[in-house]
Write an enzyme that holds these catalytic residues in place. Structure first.
Site: not given
Ligand code: URA
Length: 231
Positions: A106
């Protein structure tokens, strides 16, 4: 390692040095050599490993890169904002097999991410069958309530909208609002949704490793090339 035999203009354009139509000019401007002998004919064929530009070997024909992703950059080619690819050298951004991330983090997640222009490798490492271990450090909004480690390890936790339970995940408690979580899947927003499922919220998320690749030696936005073979 690949070592393809093709025209100089094809090598240069596929690796982002210049476009095919610019290659004649490129050879006049820069010292491009085959086995140490300068060439001016962009149609001449040669093996990748025999070509140098200003005495430097060409960039590898396929790239695998490990980066310590900083917060605020996006693992996408399309979305608006600062794309993770803008942190790579300009030439790599012009390669004609595009470099893509292997899975995604993310925008606000930091840490280990692999990037490659090798489609087969990307497919292999993102396949659910690969079950590659990834360790995250998550900072939580609420202190742990106590049953999370057991729930995550049970292999029975169902996330909203999914048909299959999560594989067992190991959680280590560092303090009441800081944990290390090892998962071997890569479902959408998986870690945030796991903590959502147990009534908590992830405030900060950092990935320490992707399989055997760890970013201990890399500052945010730094990266290194990894030598690999598909065998
Ligand atoms: N899990 C998440 O919630 N976000 C990420 O960026 C990676 C794994």
């Amino acid at each position: 390692m690949q070592n393809s035999y093709k025209r100089i203009d094809a090598h240069l354009s596929s690796l982002g040095y210049c476009t095919r139509s610019e290659s004649k000019k490129f050879l006049n401007k820069f010292r491009v050599s085959i086995s140490g002998v300068r060439v001016y004919d962009a149609t001449k064929k040669a093996y990748h490993n025999d070509i140098t530009v200003e005495d430097e070997l060409l960039d590898p024909e396929s790239l695998l890169i490990l980066m310590n992703k900083p917060s605020g950059v996006i693992c996408s080619h399309e979305d608006a904002g600062i794309l993770i690819y803008s942190l790579l050298p300009q030439r790599w951004q012009k390669r004609n097999s595009k470099i893509s991330t292997i899975g995604r983090l993310d925008m606000d997640t930091t840490g280990a991410i692999l990037l490659t222009d090798d489609g087969a490798l990307n497919h292999k490492l993102t396949s659910p069958k690969s079950e590659i271990s990834k360790i995250y450090e998550a900072t939580l909004a609420q202190p742990l309530r106590g049953d999370e480690a057991e729930i995550f390890l049970s292999g029975t936790l169902m996330l909203n909208g999914e048909k299959k339970p999560l594989l067992p995940a190991k959680m280590e408690i560092l303090n009441p609002t800081l944990v290390r979580l090892e998962i071997c899947e890569g479902r959408y927003h998986q870690v945030k949704r796991m903590f959502g499922a147990v009534g908590n919220k992830v405030l900060k998320l950092h990935r320490l490793n992707f399989g055997t690749f760890s970013i201990e030696d890399l500052n945010p936005a730094e990266y290194r090339i990894i030598n690999y073979s598909m065998d």
